[in-house]
Design an enzyme around this catalytic site. Structure first.
Site, PDB file in Angstrom:
ATOM      1  N   THR A  94      25.705  57.898 -79.693  1.00 14.26           N
ATOM      2  CA  THR A  94      26.058  57.736 -81.108  1.00 14.26           C
ATOM      3  C   THR A  94      26.607  59.047 -81.671  1.00 14.26           C
ATOM      4  OG1 THR A  94      24.162  56.261 -81.297  1.00 14.26           O
ATOM      5  CG2 THR A  94      25.195  56.963 -83.354  1.00 14.26           C
ATOM      6  N   LYS A  99      30.841  58.763 -90.952  1.00 11.99           N
ATOM      7  CA  LYS A  99      31.736  59.560 -90.102  1.00 11.99           C
ATOM      8  C   LYS A  99      32.195  60.851 -90.793  1.00 11.99           C
ATOM      9  CE  LYS A  99      34.385  57.556 -87.107  1.00 11.99           C
ATOM     10  NZ  LYS A  99      33.581  57.593 -85.881  1.00 11.99           N
ATOM     11  N   ALA A 140      30.453  62.632 -92.995  1.00 14.75           N
ATOM     12  CA  ALA A 140      29.311  63.547 -92.931  1.00 14.75           C
ATOM     13  C   ALA A 140      29.133  64.082 -91.508  1.00 14.75           C
ATOM     14  CB  ALA A 140      28.046  62.836 -93.405  1.00 14.75           C
ATOM     15  N   ASN A 141      29.156  63.191 -90.531  1.00 13.76           N
ATOM     16  CA  ASN A 141      28.999  63.616 -89.126  1.00 13.76           C
ATOM     17  C   ASN A 141      30.036  64.669 -88.744  1.00 13.76           C
ATOM     18  OD1 ASN A 141      26.940  61.805 -88.632  1.00 13.76           O
ATOM     19  ND2 ASN A 141      28.190  60.346 -87.467  1.00 13.76           N
ATOM     20  N   ALA A 198      32.639  58.726 -70.681  1.00  9.53           N
ATOM     21  CA  ALA A 198      32.204  59.506 -69.516  1.00  9.53           C
ATOM     22  C   ALA A 198      33.372  60.081 -68.732  1.00  9.53           C
ATOM     23  CB  ALA A 198      31.341  58.633 -68.613  1.00  9.53           C
ATOM     24  N   GLN A 199      34.587  59.546 -68.969  1.00  4.22           N
ATOM     25  CA  GLN A 199      35.746  60.069 -68.233  1.00  4.22           C
ATOM     26  C   GLN A 199      36.477  61.193 -68.972  1.00  4.22           C
ATOM     27  OE1 GLN A 199      38.166  57.211 -66.069  1.00  4.22           O
ATOM     28  NE2 GLN A 199      36.533  55.703 -66.215  1.00  4.22           N
ATOM     29  N   ASP A 222      32.481  61.698 -83.221  1.00  8.23           N
ATOM     30  CA  ASP A 222      32.494  62.526 -84.438  1.00  8.23           C
ATOM     31  C   ASP A 222      32.236  63.994 -84.096  1.00  8.23           C
ATOM     32  OD1 ASP A 222      32.951  60.266 -85.956  1.00  8.23           O
ATOM     33  OD2 ASP A 222      30.834  59.988 -86.490  1.00  8.23           O
ATOM     34  N   ASN A 274      26.673  58.248 -95.291  1.00  5.35           N
ATOM     35  CA  ASN A 274      25.788  57.076 -95.244  1.00  5.35           C
ATOM     36  C   ASN A 274      24.347  57.472 -95.012  1.00  5.35           C
ATOM     37  OD1 ASN A 274      27.812  55.149 -95.522  1.00  5.35           O
ATOM     38  ND2 ASN A 274      28.090  54.922 -93.317  1.00  5.35           N
TER      39      ASN A 274
HETATM   40  P1  ADP Z   1      33.737  57.352 -79.314  1.00  2.00           P
HETATM   41  O1  ADP Z   1      32.298  57.338 -79.692  1.00  2.00           O
HETATM   42  O2  ADP Z   1      34.643  57.704 -80.447  1.00  2.00           O
HETATM   43  O3  ADP Z   1      34.183  56.148 -78.536  1.00  2.00           O
HETATM   44  P2  ADP Z   1      33.627  58.643 -76.731  1.00  2.00           P
HETATM   45  O4  ADP Z   1      32.648  57.625 -76.278  1.00  2.00           O
HETATM   46  O5  ADP Z   1      34.933  58.688 -76.016  1.00  2.00           O
HETATM   47  O6  ADP Z   1      33.877  58.600 -78.306  1.00  2.00           O
HETATM   48  O7  ADP Z   1      32.895  60.047 -76.571  1.00  2.00           O
HETATM   49  C1  ADP Z   1      33.449  61.270 -76.979  1.00  2.00           C
HETATM   50  C2  ADP Z   1      33.164  62.325 -75.909  1.00  2.00           C
HETATM   51  O8  ADP Z   1      31.740  62.390 -75.659  1.00  2.00           O
HETATM   52  C3  ADP Z   1      33.787  62.019 -74.563  1.00  2.00           C
HETATM   53  O9  ADP Z   1      35.108  62.508 -74.487  1.00  2.00           O
HETATM   54  C4  ADP Z   1      32.844  62.761 -73.612  1.00  2.00           C
HETATM   55  O10 ADP Z   1      33.174  64.121 -73.556  1.00  2.00           O
HETATM   56  C5  ADP Z   1      31.494  62.605 -74.276  1.00  2.00           C
HETATM   57  N1  ADP Z   1      30.786  61.433 -73.707  1.00  2.00           N
HETATM   58  C6  ADP Z   1      30.653  60.215 -74.274  1.00  2.00           C
HETATM   59  N2  ADP Z   1      29.968  59.362 -73.478  1.00  2.00           N
HETATM   60  C7  ADP Z   1      29.638  60.081 -72.380  1.00  2.00           C
HETATM   61  C8  ADP Z   1      28.921  59.789 -71.168  1.00  2.00           C
HETATM   62  N3  ADP Z   1      28.404  58.572 -70.937  1.00  2.00           N
HETATM   63  N4  ADP Z   1      28.781  60.788 -70.259  1.00  2.00           N
HETATM   64  C9  ADP Z   1      29.308  62.017 -70.490  1.00  2.00           C
HETATM   65  N5  ADP Z   1      29.991  62.349 -71.586  1.00  2.00           N
HETATM   66  C10 ADP Z   1      30.158  61.410 -72.518  1.00  2.00           C
HETATM   67 NA    NA Z   2      23.205  61.977 -79.492  1.00  2.00          NA
END
Ligand code: ADP
Ligand code: NA
Length: 317
Positions: free
Chosen positions: A262, A42, A44-45, A230-231, A266, A13
């Site tokens: 963002t 997705k 491309a990413n 974040a978890q 990916d 995209n």
């Molecule tokens: P998606 O965008 O597919 O929902 P996630 O948000 O779970 O994917 O993010 C993928 C990975 O990026 C997480 O497993 C984590 O390692 C990292 N990540 C995403 N958001 C955070 C955050 N707020 N703090 C720390 N690591 C993050």
């Molecule tokens: Na980023």
């Protein structure tokens, strides 16, 4: 044993960002205060992340002539783009704020073409192209014992999920919301995680992972990874004659505040496949992925925030 090589068949995209003084109301026309155009999609990413992680990767998909700069961007990042088709009569797919124009990603050739996957060891798929193309790639790859990885984003419909050839899938990558959606579509009782879940997010996702593994519509041999923002992540690997392997890894420690998540999912998927291709142990693959994701969320944008393998390893040690 040939060197590992991954095929990504997916979307490309042009992401257009309009910065507006407020959300546009129906019928209203306002001028944007700023405009940015970035490469995205997705497919491309994720292929970009595989390449940054040091993996050999081909991206197969379609763009319009307006997207040749995206092709050049991918090529400069190490993605092999010789399979990318530049269509004369279509425009490149676009994500405009929240409105997605599917564009060339939904091009399907009128004549059926022979799908030759013999040069690949790995296949990485998302759900931003026509589903029949994804399914054909998946089942063909499985019949050649190619390792298959699927990130069902955006989520499929209930009927698509129920008839999906899960037995052809080696690895499923979902986030906690996608996991819950998938599970309820397959008839298991669950609820979408709410923001009040907090610390319990992990416990709920672990329970959902177990339910999915046991679900009659799902494949008992497919491994699953659920990303939890974040978890961090939980992973689940069924192994013959051994106890099921389930584990949790926290997100890597950030060195800066979160700037832009963002494309973090990916980044994870691309780094994950590159780790499998390198033949690393699962936990080591996952730690590298989490560190790549930490670097990704610390800076703006998707692809442009994907670190190289060396940068990731430097931070990891
Ligand atoms: P998606 O965008 O597919 O929902 P996630 O948000 O779970 O994917 O993010 C993928 C990975 O990026 C997480 O497993 C984590 O390692 C990292 N990540 C995403 N958001 C955070 C955050 N707020 N703090 C720390 N690591 C993050
Ligand atoms: Na980023």
């Amino acid at each position: 044993m040939p060197a590992s090589r991954c095929l990504v068949r997916g979307s490309i995209n042009i992401d257009e960002f309009f910065h507006l003084p407020h959300i546009v109301r129906p019928g209203e026309t306002i001028s944007s205060t700023d405009f940015a155009r970035k490469p995205g999609g997705k497919g491309a990413n994720q292929s970009y992340a595989v390449a940054k992680a040091g993996g050999q990767v081909d991206l197969d998909g379609c763009i319009g002539q307006d997207g040749t700069w995206v092709k050049e961007y991918l090529e400069a990042g190490g993605v092999d783009v010789h399979r990318l088709q530049v269509l004369k009569d279509e425009v490149t797919g676009r994500a405009i704020i929240q409105i997605l124009h599917k564009g060339a990603n939904f091009y399907a050739p009128s004549e059926p073409q022979q799908l030759d996957l013999s040069s690949y060891t790995h296949l990485l798929l998302q759900n931003e192209i026509p589903l029949p193309i994804t399914l054909e790639h998946l089942t063909t790859a499985a019949s050649h014992s190619i390792t298959t990885v699927f990130n069902p984003s955006p989520m499929l419909s209930t009927s698509e999920l129920r008839s999906f050839p899960w037995d052809s899938l080696s690895w499923l990558i979902v986030n906690e919301g996608e996991l819950a959606d998938l599970l309820s579509a397959l008839g298991s009782s669950t609820s979408r995680p709410s923001s009040s879940e907090g610390e319990n997010l992990r416990g709920k996702a672990e329970e959902d992972l177990r339910l999915l593994h046991e679900n009659q519509h799902f494949s008992s041999s497919t491994s699953i990874i659920c990303t939890l923002g974040a978890q961090g992540i939980i992973y689940f690997q069924p192994r013959s004659n051994l106890p099921v392997n389930m584990g949790h890894l926290p997100a890597a420690k950030l060195q800066k505040p979160v700037k832009d998540t963002t494309g973090a999912g990916d980044c994870f998927a691309g780094y994950f496949v590159a780790g499998l291709m390198a033949g690393l142990e699962l936990e080591e693959v996952l730690r590298i992925c989490l560190t790549a994701c930490a670097i990704c969320v610390e800076s703006a944008g998707a692809m442009e925030s994907y670190a190289s393998r060396d940068e990731v390893l430097k931070r990891l040690n």
